[in-house]
Design an enzyme around this catalytic site. Structure first.
Site, mmCIF file in Angstrom:
data_model
loop_
_atom_site.group_PDB
_atom_site.id
_atom_site.type_symbol
_atom_site.label_atom_id
_atom_site.label_comp_id
_atom_site.label_asym_id
_atom_site.label_seq_id
_atom_site.Cartn_x
_atom_site.Cartn_y
_atom_site.Cartn_z
ATOM 1 N N ASN A 10 69.179 56.862 37.194
ATOM 2 C CA ASN A 10 67.817 57.346 37.413
ATOM 3 C C ASN A 10 67.701 58.685 36.700
ATOM 4 O O ASN A 10 68.212 59.695 37.171
ATOM 5 C CB ASN A 10 67.559 57.513 38.916
ATOM 6 C CG ASN A 10 66.212 58.156 39.188
ATOM 7 O OD1 ASN A 10 65.367 58.221 38.306
ATOM 8 N ND2 ASN A 10 66.017 58.614 40.411
ATOM 9 N N TRP A 11 67.000 58.650 35.571
ATOM 10 C CA TRP A 11 66.910 59.887 34.780
ATOM 11 C C TRP A 11 65.854 60.848 35.322
ATOM 12 O O TRP A 11 65.738 61.976 34.825
ATOM 13 C CB TRP A 11 66.578 59.543 33.324
ATOM 14 C CG TRP A 11 67.745 58.989 32.549
ATOM 15 C CD1 TRP A 11 69.022 58.811 32.985
ATOM 16 C CD2 TRP A 11 67.722 58.543 31.189
ATOM 17 N NE1 TRP A 11 69.810 58.284 31.988
ATOM 18 C CE2 TRP A 11 69.034 58.105 30.867
ATOM 19 C CE3 TRP A 11 66.731 58.459 30.212
ATOM 20 C CZ2 TRP A 11 69.358 57.601 29.598
ATOM 21 C CZ3 TRP A 11 67.067 57.955 28.965
ATOM 22 C CH2 TRP A 11 68.369 57.537 28.662
ATOM 23 N N HIS A 62 61.977 55.767 46.108
ATOM 24 C CA HIS A 62 62.926 56.880 45.944
ATOM 25 C C HIS A 62 62.528 58.036 46.859
ATOM 26 O O HIS A 62 61.350 58.311 47.071
ATOM 27 C CB HIS A 62 62.950 57.339 44.485
ATOM 28 C CG HIS A 62 64.082 58.270 44.204
ATOM 29 N ND1 HIS A 62 64.012 59.614 44.487
ATOM 30 C CD2 HIS A 62 65.319 58.052 43.711
ATOM 31 C CE1 HIS A 62 65.168 60.178 44.169
ATOM 32 N NE2 HIS A 62 65.979 59.251 43.686
ATOM 33 N N GLY A 104 71.239 65.090 44.517
ATOM 34 C CA GLY A 104 71.113 66.277 43.670
ATOM 35 C C GLY A 104 71.701 67.536 44.287
ATOM 36 O O GLY A 104 71.459 68.641 43.810
HETATM 37 C C1 PEP Z 1 69.014 59.823 42.579
HETATM 38 O O1 PEP Z 1 68.147 60.453 41.992
HETATM 39 O O2 PEP Z 1 68.753 58.679 42.950
HETATM 40 C C2 PEP Z 1 70.313 60.449 42.785
HETATM 41 C C3 PEP Z 1 71.180 59.839 43.538
HETATM 42 O O3 PEP Z 1 70.536 61.670 42.176
HETATM 43 P P1 PEP Z 1 71.962 62.463 42.087
HETATM 44 O O4 PEP Z 1 72.982 61.459 41.584
HETATM 45 O O5 PEP Z 1 71.706 63.549 41.106
HETATM 46 O O6 PEP Z 1 72.267 62.944 43.454
#
Ligand code: PEP
Length: 247
Positions: free
Chosen positions: A9-10, A95, A170
């Site tokens: 997921n960018w 999300h 994140g």
């Molecule tokens: C996401 O955005 O779905 C995600 C899991 O981000 P990260 O890997 O940066 O925690």
């Protein structure tokens, strides 16, 4: 029985030129990977480029959102048919950033899933609890509500569930394999209540600060069938390492 799936997921990252450069570096390094499914979700503006770049590979392109209406006066929205037109085969829905920043409800997400499936898109349906909900012992209640309302009236075909504890997204705070497995086991039991034995065939991904360093421990858990990856998916080498987790 469940093919591992590693999905990127960018979020709101990468221009068209950066997208093209990513695939030029990434595709040669994963060409030999045939036992892991790969999905990449660039921003809308890069979808057509990503689809063109991956045309002769097994990598599928996903969008990060879709609206539930077919067309019309919905300024700024994108329909499932438009995503198909741009070369998408999948879409991320529900999300946590859309739930919590953009205030999407379970009911809206449910409508979006129905529209996406009707157009033949695979759906990566995200669920997960906030830190305050976990600390209050409400994780299972939250997951039950999100599954029940989000998947109301929806068959299991074309659905992948992504468990993403919001406190781990994140933040660099990955759920331990034990915490993640416990949640995945519970989610599978919810899916079994709804879909019976078919629940055993539904992939449940973990998402939340997955990195090349922690992916092996997570993927060793019996109910973790893959990962949805944000930050570590932006660089071709780290995402390739994640895709090659079992090598
Ligand atoms: C996401 O955005 O779905 C995600 C899991 O981000 P990260 O890997 O940066 O925690």
């Amino acid at each position: 029985m469940r093919t591992p799936l590693i999905a990127a997921n960018w979020k709101m990252n990468k221009t068209i030129a950066e997208t093209a450069a990513f695939f030029d570096a990434f595709l040669p390094v994963v060409r030999d990977v045939t036992d892991v499914d790969i999905i990449i979700a660039p921003p809308f503006t890069s979808l057509a480029t990503a689809a063109e770049k991956t045309r002769s590979s097994s990598v599928k392109i996903a969008a990060q959102n879709a609206y539930f209406e077919e067309k019309g006066a919905f300024t700024g929205e994108i329909s499932a048919a438009m995503l198909i037109d741009a070369g998408c085969e999948a879409v991320i829905l529900g999300h946590s950033e859309r739930r919590h920043i953009l205030k999407e409800t379970d009911e809206v997400i449910n409508k979006k899933i129905k529209a996406a499936l009707a157009h033949g898109l695979e759906v990566l349906f995200c669920i997960g609890e906030l830190l305050a909900e976990r600390e209050a012992g409400k994780t299972n209640d939250v997951l039950r509500t999100q599954i029940t309302a989000g998947l109301a009236g929806i068959p299991s075909e074309g659905i992948v569930v992504a468990y993403e504890p919001v406190w781990a997204i994140g933040t660099g705070k990955t759920a331990t394999p034990e915490i993640a497995q416990e949640a995945h086991d519970f989610i599978r039991s919810l899916l079994a209540e709804k879909y019976g034995d078919t629940a055993q065939t539904i992939r449940i991904l973990y998402g939340g600060s997955v990195t090349p360093e922690n992916v092996k421990g997570l993927m060793a858990c019996p109910d973790i069938d893959g990962a949805l990856v944000g930050g570590a998916s932006l660089k071709p080498d780290s995402f390739a390492q994640l895709v090659r987790f079992n090598r």
